[in-house]
Design a protein around this motif. Structure first.
Motif, PDB file in Angstrom:
ATOM      1  N   ILE A 283       0.863  -1.188   0.000  1.00  0.00           N
ATOM      2  CA  ILE A 283       0.000   0.000   0.000  1.00  0.00           C
ATOM      3  C   ILE A 283       0.894   1.231   0.000  1.00  0.00           C
ATOM      4  O   ILE A 283       1.666   1.456   0.934  1.00  0.00           O
ATOM      5  N   VAL A 284       0.786   2.034  -1.039  1.00  0.00           N
ATOM      6  CA  VAL A 284       1.610   3.234  -1.161  1.00  0.00           C
ATOM      7  C   VAL A 284       0.698   4.458  -1.230  1.00  0.00           C
ATOM      8  O   VAL A 284      -0.494   4.353  -1.467  1.00  0.00           O
ATOM      9  N   GLY A 285       1.306   5.631  -1.009  1.00  0.00           N
ATOM     10  CA  GLY A 285       0.519   6.862  -1.064  1.00  0.00           C
ATOM     11  C   GLY A 285       0.460   7.612   0.253  1.00  0.00           C
ATOM     12  O   GLY A 285      -0.529   8.280   0.545  1.00  0.00           O
ATOM     13  N   LEU A 286       1.518   7.472   1.073  1.00  0.00           N
ATOM     14  CA  LEU A 286       1.640   8.210   2.336  1.00  0.00           C
ATOM     15  C   LEU A 286       0.513   7.901   3.315  1.00  0.00           C
ATOM     16  O   LEU A 286      -0.088   8.794   3.924  1.00  0.00           O
ATOM     17  N   GLY A 287       0.208   6.618   3.486  1.00  0.00           N
ATOM     18  CA  GLY A 287      -0.787   6.211   4.473  1.00  0.00           C
ATOM     19  C   GLY A 287      -0.154   5.999   5.839  1.00  0.00           C
ATOM     20  O   GLY A 287       1.017   5.639   5.941  1.00  0.00           O
ATOM     21  N   ASP A 288      -0.923   6.204   6.907  1.00  0.00           N
ATOM     22  CA  ASP A 288      -0.393   5.996   8.254  1.00  0.00           C
ATOM     23  C   ASP A 288      -0.507   4.525   8.641  1.00  0.00           C
ATOM     24  O   ASP A 288      -0.824   3.654   7.809  1.00  0.00           O
ATOM     25  N   THR A 289      -0.263   4.212   9.912  1.00  0.00           N
ATOM     26  CA  THR A 289      -0.275   2.823  10.372  1.00  0.00           C
ATOM     27  C   THR A 289      -1.633   2.171  10.170  1.00  0.00           C
ATOM     28  O   THR A 289      -1.718   1.000   9.783  1.00  0.00           O
ATOM     29  N   ALA A 290      -2.704   2.902  10.440  1.00  0.00           N
ATOM     30  CA  ALA A 290      -4.055   2.353  10.260  1.00  0.00           C
ATOM     31  C   ALA A 290      -4.305   1.957   8.809  1.00  0.00           C
ATOM     32  O   ALA A 290      -4.976   0.961   8.529  1.00  0.00           O
TER      33      ALA A 290
END
Length: 512
Positions: A33-40
């Motif tokens: 999963i890419v695209g500056l997502g956080d831990t959640a």
């Protein structure tokens, strides 16, 4: 070609459109999963895999790349689970539909493929409408919140399977009557100003503070009624406009405090944090730069009881938001800006023991000065009205006669606010006199000749700061509005000069 499902992210209190792009590639089974997502967001892969298996769907045994576009926008939250799962089903041919292009999707998945409610659904639904999306799929528990936005069709489901069957036209959506938005007409306030006895003079200044949205500081001995008065201020504030109600509801939605509500927050907020509150809890902060008490009090009242007991650093942090009416919270991962236009009401004792000027007081002059210095000059300068609250006499306290009701006082406040609303109708972000900037003060605070001479005498004698001078003009403007006067008269200036007991106790003598 990658499968695309529309979803949303939260930036401050506003929603942003996000395209969840899913693509399967030959290679070892894994999800990236890419695209500056956080831990959640990163943890979504485990939840989605378990949900698909539990729903009797086949999880792809190959490399899966999921991109949250735009990729330079930081994203947080578990509500991307549903669009990620739908994208995987479309990419693997288990969901065949083109109608999903007209839908926005929000929802967290449990391990057994049920949809859980999410925070921030209201601003995300608003973002969907602004992006031209007319349909939105949400967890059933969020239907009422999403339905607050007019002009968009909301579909609520309990499970992933129900969403898939709906998108494939296998089942028709059956909305329940329970999902309809309801508005409570019950008075939320259980207190009334008629219960306050012996404080008629103070209540007049309370009305002025409410009418103009002015900051207020009350100083008095323990038990004289400071907290009692403060808790009743929301009962005389005017009703919020639809725009104000939407702003407040968005903040509470982002903060996760809107669950279970099926209507806009119609009542002005009243927040009263304890004096041991940290700077982050008051101003906002944390890992995700979440809103603090000053933002939760937006368009309402922030009450700081025993203000002198708050930490100095915490109080000083209020200075900029009180002027700018917004607060920007910067952290390593996030920088969010929240609205913070609140009416600050504070209460304090005149000395450490609380009985200054009474035979009970045993505080030395040094202790009294040191105690009052806990409130810095810049903070005191920002308090439009500073009044001593006198102890109630026995005769007034034992009297069975009630004072003016909140309804009666509210009518006076609404009269003054209606004048201000008409005055600032074409100016964004200005709803009351306290919010006037320098240019508006020049335009709307025109003094009569006698009033100007009186204010000049006071200014030259006490060397007011420019901010204090403007505060006097704003308060005088509110006094004039209470009687629908176009210009500020001498008696309005005199009343405004008498509104700041702490700063210039001798200013009232200028009237004589």
């Amino acid at each position: 070609m990658a499968s695309i499902v529309k979803s949303f992210s939260i930036s401050g209190v506003d929603g942003c459109l996000v395209d969840v792009e899913t693509k399967t590639i030959d290679g070892l089974p894994m999800i990236s999963i890419v695209g500056l997502g956080d831990t959640a967001v990163k943890e979504a892969r485990e939840r989605v895999e378990s949900a698909l298996n539990d729903g009797n769907y086949e999880f792809p045994q190959m490399k899966v790349v999921i991109n949250l576009a735009p990729s330079d926008l930081k994203k947080s939250g578990s509500h991307f689970d549903l669009p990620i799962a739908l994208g995987l089903l479309m990419e693997t041919g288990q969901l065949k539909t083109k109608k999903i292009e007209a839908y926005g999707c929000i929802g967290e998945l449990s391990l057994n493929a049920r949809l859980r409610s999410c925070t921030g659904v209201l601003p995300m639904t608003i973002a969907a409408k602004e992006a031209g999306i007319t349909n939105i799929i949400v967890p059933k528990d969020n239907v009422k919140e999403a339905s607050l936005v007019k002009g968009i069709r909301v579909y609520g489901f309990d499970t992933l399977k129900e969403v898939v069957e709906f998108l494939e036209d296998k089942k028709e959506y059956m909305g329940n009557q329970e999902e309809m938005v309801t508005v409570s007409e019950v008075d939320p306030y259980r207190v009334d100003f008629k219960e306050v006895q012996g404080q008629e003079a103070m209540i007049e200044y309370i009305v002025i503070a409410a009418a103009g949205g002015h900051n207020l500081l009350m100083v008095g001995t323990p038990g004289c009624g400071k907290s009692m008065i403060a808790k009743r201020i929301p009962t005389i504030l005017p009703s919020m406009t639809e725009e104000e109600a939407l702003e407040v509801t968005k903040i509470y939605s982002v903060a996760g405090l809107l669950r279970g509500r099926g209507h806009l927050i119609k009542d002005r907020p009243f927040r009263a944090p304890h004096h041991n509150a940290s700077t982050n809890s008051l101003i906002g902060g944390g890992n995700n730069a979440t809103p603090g008490e000053i933002s939760l009090a937006h368009n309402g009242v922030l009450f700081l009881d025993e203000i002198a007991e708050f930490g100095k650093k915490t109080l000083e942090a209020l200075r900029q938001p009180m002027e700018d009416q917004i607060v920007t919270i910067s952290r390593v991962k996030y920088t969010n800006t929240y609205p913070a236009s609140f009416m600050l009401v504070a209460a304090m004792n005149p000395c450490p023991c609380g009985y200054f000027g009474n035979d009970k007081c045993r505080c030395s002059d040094y202790e009294v000065v040191k105690y009052r210095q806990k409130i810095s000059g810049p903070i005191l300068d920002r308090m439009d009205i500073q009044k001593y609250v006198q102890p109630v006499k026995f005769k007034e306290l034992s009297s069975s006669t009630s004072g003016k009701t909140s309804q009666e006082l509210r009518e006076r406040v609404e009269f003054a606010r209606s004048i201000q609303k008409k005055r600032y109708d074409r100016i964004d972000g200005i709803n009351c006199n306290a919010q006037m900037g320098h240019a508006l003060i020049k335009e709307y605070c025109q003094l009569e000749a006698e009033g100007e001479r009186l204010l000049q005498l006071a200014y030259e004698r006490f060397n007011y700061s420019a901010r204090t001078f403007h505060k006097y003009l704003k308060v005088a403007r509110t006094f004039a509005d209470m009687e629908a006067s176009t210009k500020i008269r001498k008696k309005d200036v005199a009343a405004a000069l008498m509104a700041r007991d702490l700063e210039k106790e001798g200013a009232a003598m200028m009237v004589l």
